[in-house]
Design a protein around this motif. Structure first.
Motif, mmCIF file in Angstrom:
data_model
loop_
_atom_site.group_PDB
_atom_site.id
_atom_site.type_symbol
_atom_site.label_atom_id
_atom_site.label_comp_id
_atom_site.label_asym_id
_atom_site.label_seq_id
_atom_site.Cartn_x
_atom_site.Cartn_y
_atom_site.Cartn_z
ATOM 1 N N GLY A 155 88.898 -31.896 27.045
ATOM 2 C CA GLY A 155 89.023 -31.915 25.587
ATOM 3 C C GLY A 155 88.329 -33.114 24.967
ATOM 4 N N SER A 156 88.419 -34.259 25.618
ATOM 5 C CA SER A 156 87.782 -35.475 25.101
ATOM 6 C C SER A 156 86.265 -35.338 25.079
ATOM 7 C CB SER A 156 88.202 -36.683 25.945
ATOM 8 O OG SER A 156 89.608 -36.884 25.882
ATOM 9 N N TYR A 157 85.707 -34.793 26.176
ATOM 10 C CA TYR A 157 84.251 -34.604 26.208
ATOM 11 C C TYR A 157 83.811 -33.575 25.157
ATOM 12 C CZ TYR A 157 83.355 -37.412 30.372
ATOM 13 O OH TYR A 157 83.219 -38.461 31.256
ATOM 14 N N LEU A 158 84.612 -32.527 24.960
ATOM 15 C CA LEU A 158 84.278 -31.530 23.945
ATOM 16 C C LEU A 158 84.260 -32.151 22.549
ATOM 17 C CD1 LEU A 158 86.243 -28.346 25.107
ATOM 18 C CD2 LEU A 158 83.761 -28.602 24.917
ATOM 19 N N ILE A 159 85.234 -33.011 22.271
ATOM 20 C CA ILE A 159 85.293 -33.689 20.969
ATOM 21 C C ILE A 159 84.062 -34.566 20.764
ATOM 22 C CG2 ILE A 159 86.530 -35.454 19.646
ATOM 23 C CD1 ILE A 159 89.128 -34.362 20.875
ATOM 24 N N ILE A 160 83.703 -35.325 21.802
ATOM 25 C CA ILE A 160 82.540 -36.211 21.694
ATOM 26 C C ILE A 160 81.263 -35.411 21.446
ATOM 27 C CG2 ILE A 160 81.033 -37.738 23.024
ATOM 28 C CD1 ILE A 160 83.533 -38.937 24.293
ATOM 29 N N VAL A 161 81.056 -34.355 22.235
ATOM 30 C CA VAL A 161 79.850 -33.538 22.090
ATOM 31 C C VAL A 161 79.806 -32.910 20.697
ATOM 32 C CG1 VAL A 161 78.669 -31.453 22.893
ATOM 33 C CG2 VAL A 161 79.615 -33.075 24.551
ATOM 34 N N PHE A 162 80.929 -32.364 20.238
ATOM 35 C CA PHE A 162 80.978 -31.734 18.916
ATOM 36 C C PHE A 162 80.644 -32.740 17.816
ATOM 37 C CE2 PHE A 162 83.491 -30.924 15.075
ATOM 38 C CZ PHE A 162 82.954 -29.695 14.689
ATOM 39 N N LEU A 163 81.241 -33.926 17.887
ATOM 40 C CA LEU A 163 81.021 -34.920 16.839
ATOM 41 C C LEU A 163 79.592 -35.462 16.856
ATOM 42 C CD1 LEU A 163 84.398 -36.907 16.938
ATOM 43 C CD2 LEU A 163 83.642 -35.228 15.255
ATOM 44 N N CYS A 242 68.907 -38.041 23.749
ATOM 45 C CA CYS A 242 68.554 -37.549 22.417
ATOM 46 C C CYS A 242 69.163 -38.411 21.321
ATOM 47 C CB CYS A 242 69.008 -36.094 22.250
ATOM 48 S SG CYS A 242 68.055 -34.903 23.208
ATOM 49 N N VAL A 243 70.313 -39.017 21.577
ATOM 50 C CA VAL A 243 70.973 -39.836 20.565
ATOM 51 C C VAL A 243 70.430 -41.261 20.557
ATOM 52 C CG1 VAL A 243 73.176 -40.843 19.839
ATOM 53 C CG2 VAL A 243 73.074 -38.458 20.585
ATOM 54 N N LEU A 244 70.314 -41.870 21.723
ATOM 55 C CA LEU A 244 69.945 -43.281 21.804
ATOM 56 C C LEU A 244 68.463 -43.521 22.039
ATOM 57 C CD1 LEU A 244 72.881 -44.716 23.982
ATOM 58 C CD2 LEU A 244 72.717 -44.593 21.482
ATOM 59 N N GLY A 245 67.813 -42.586 22.729
ATOM 60 C CA GLY A 245 66.445 -42.835 23.161
ATOM 61 C C GLY A 245 66.443 -43.596 24.475
ATOM 62 N N GLN A 261 79.912 -44.908 19.099
ATOM 63 C CA GLN A 261 80.077 -45.892 18.024
ATOM 64 C C GLN A 261 79.155 -45.618 16.837
ATOM 65 O OE1 GLN A 261 79.471 -49.554 20.183
ATOM 66 N NE2 GLN A 261 81.658 -49.829 20.577
ATOM 67 N N MET A 262 78.156 -44.762 17.037
ATOM 68 C CA MET A 262 77.240 -44.423 15.947
ATOM 69 C C MET A 262 77.772 -43.283 15.083
ATOM 70 S SD MET A 262 73.703 -44.609 18.164
ATOM 71 C CE MET A 262 72.651 -44.084 16.804
ATOM 72 N N ILE A 263 78.858 -42.646 15.521
ATOM 73 C CA ILE A 263 79.404 -41.516 14.769
ATOM 74 C C ILE A 263 80.046 -41.998 13.478
ATOM 75 C CG2 ILE A 263 81.138 -39.684 14.773
ATOM 76 C CD1 ILE A 263 80.733 -39.435 17.784
ATOM 77 N N ARG A 264 79.615 -41.436 12.376
ATOM 78 C CA ARG A 264 80.196 -41.723 11.063
ATOM 79 C C ARG A 264 80.300 -40.401 10.303
ATOM 80 N NH1 ARG A 264 80.321 -45.724 13.499
ATOM 81 N NH2 ARG A 264 79.837 -47.884 12.911
ATOM 82 N N LEU A 265 81.519 -39.972 10.024
ATOM 83 C CA LEU A 265 81.732 -38.721 9.316
ATOM 84 C C LEU A 265 82.586 -38.956 8.080
ATOM 85 C CD1 LEU A 265 82.389 -36.172 12.221
ATOM 86 C CD2 LEU A 265 80.335 -36.418 10.843
ATOM 87 N N ALA A 266 82.062 -38.614 6.926
ATOM 88 C CA ALA A 266 82.789 -38.674 5.651
ATOM 89 C C ALA A 266 83.388 -40.046 5.385
ATOM 90 C CB ALA A 266 83.880 -37.605 5.619
ATOM 91 N N ASN A 267 82.773 -41.075 5.932
ATOM 92 C CA ASN A 267 83.208 -42.461 5.691
ATOM 93 C C ASN A 267 84.635 -42.771 6.158
ATOM 94 O OD1 ASN A 267 80.766 -43.245 4.446
ATOM 95 N ND2 ASN A 267 81.436 -42.276 2.530
ATOM 96 N N PHE A 268 85.182 -41.907 7.007
ATOM 97 C CA PHE A 268 86.528 -42.229 7.508
ATOM 98 C C PHE A 268 86.675 -42.000 9.009
ATOM 99 C CE2 PHE A 268 87.037 -37.689 7.172
ATOM 100 C CZ PHE A 268 87.978 -37.354 8.143
ATOM 101 N N LEU A 269 85.904 -41.078 9.578
ATOM 102 C CA LEU A 269 86.024 -40.794 11.003
ATOM 103 C C LEU A 269 85.015 -41.650 11.758
ATOM 104 C CD1 LEU A 269 87.407 -39.163 13.190
ATOM 105 C CD2 LEU A 269 85.688 -37.372 12.879
#
Length: 370
Positions: A155-163, A242-245, A261-269
């Motif tokens: 579940g944790s890996y799925l969340i990371i990949v989705f985000l 693909c994300v970092l290069g 740490q680069m994930i930013r969603l709607a200024n709260f997540l």
């Protein structure tokens, strides 16, 4: 039950599948292995995965000669009792050493990237105590814990990949051009490093295959489980690239953490470090406990010492060895430049010798397995 039988309990085929999956995954997706090949590191991972499957078929061929025998017994069957017992002790010490490396990894990575103000000795002691306690309860308890941890890890890996995808951080041009400098950098990244780690580490399953209650299903479950893990690791390798290069992925100690740490969603997540921390501890806990049990079992079968009398000494040795490396730089050098070059001796050379000996001796009377 007493002694070795108290720990050598039976495990089911689904439990074997989950053990193989979590053991092989370990902490591997958190890093960018094969980065020496730069944007082609995922190709190096794919080549290593295919070679790893071939190596696993050799392991399974050996296991089918004596399905009820663990690694210690298999070494005695092929090399004779004196040499087999001596080799068993060497393997048991090597498993303890690999266990120590994972304990040190927990200490180094956690104190450097996650819990900067927590003493490293305390972090290592905590993870080793948990692993030792699990090992003391036997294999059945361990695989049940693995069953409980698997949905959390998946579940944790799925969340990371989705985000990561939802955040739009991936850029496919980061993995281009493909094999810009030809195949040699890819092959150098794959051999022997990626063969030795993580795929060659499936050698440890010699200890657990003998405990599976449905021997006929071992080959199918092992191949499918390893194949699934291989595809997952290739995918995660590509995603991090693909994300970092390639430049940033090769420069950071925990590339997946850097990507998260680069994930930013709607200024709260944001600040999803806790998920990476969870995956780090789950992966390394499974690996530490499996190697701990492997060391205990092989020492028991090689020396006859009761497993209950081996648990504490091996734990003390593992914890003491984790302080021998003076710093993180030495730890990485010893792991990448020394340990990974030695691993093929027991992961490839010894099994091939066992295959040759088995063919020459024609062990036709040994119990057969499907």
């Amino acid at each position: 039950m007493k002694g070795g039988k108290a720990l050598r309990q039976q495990i089911g085929k689904s439990q074997l599948a989950l053990l193989i999956i979590l053991f092989l995954i370990g902490s591997t997706p958190l890093f960018e292995f094969g980065i020496k090949a730069k944007q082609d590191s995922w190709i190096a991972m794919a080549i290593a995965a295919a070679t790893g499957l071939l190596l696993t078929t050799i392991y399974l061929f050996i296991q089918r000669r004596a399905p009820e025998a663990g690694l210690g017994e298999l070494l005695k069957i092929h090399f004779g009792k004196p040499i087999g017992a001596a080799l068993g002790c060497v393997f048991a010490l090597w498993f303890a050493y690999e266990c120590m490396r994972n304990v040190r990894d927990v200490g180094e990575l956690t104190s450097a990237a996650l819990l900067q103000f927590t003493p490293q000795w305390a972090i290592m002691l905590c993870i080793l105590l948990v692993a030792a306690y699990t090992a003391s309860k036997g294999v059945e308890v361990f695989v049940r814990v693995v069953q409980m941890l698997f949905p959390i890890a998946a579940g944790s890996y799925l969340i990371i990949v989705f985000l990561l995808f939802f955040s739009g951080l991936e850029k496919l041009d980061q993995i281009l051009p493909i094999m810009e400098n030809g195949p040699m950098p890819v092959l150098k990244a794959a051999f022997p490093d990626l063969i030795s780690f993580p795929f060659g580490q499936l050698f440890v399953m010699f200890v657990f295959w003998s405990l599976v209650n449905e021997k006929k299903s071992i080959t199918k479950i092992t191949i499918w489980s390893q194949g699934g893990v291989s595809l997952f690791l290739i995918f995660m390798n590509m995603l991090i690239l693909c994300v970092l290069g390639p430049a940033l992925a090769g420069a950071t100690s925990l590339p997946l953490l850097q990507a998260v740490q680069m994930i930013r969603l709607a200024n709260f997540l944001e600040r999803l470090d806790v998920i990476v921390t969870l995956l780090l501890f789950i992966g390394l806990y499974v690996k530490i406990t499996a190697l701990y049990l492997a060391s205990v079992f092989v020492f028991h079968s090689s020396t006859g010492i009761e497993t209950r009398n081996l648990l504490l000494p091996i734990g003390v040795v593992v914890y003491a060895m984790s302080f021998l490396e003076p710093n993180h730089t030495f730890h990485i050098w010893l792991g990448l430049d020394v340990t990974l070059k030695i691993m093929p001796i027991y992961q490839v050379a010894i099994p091939l010798i066992m295959v040759v000996i088995g063919v020459r001796k024609r062990y036709k009377k040994l119990p057969a397995s499907g």
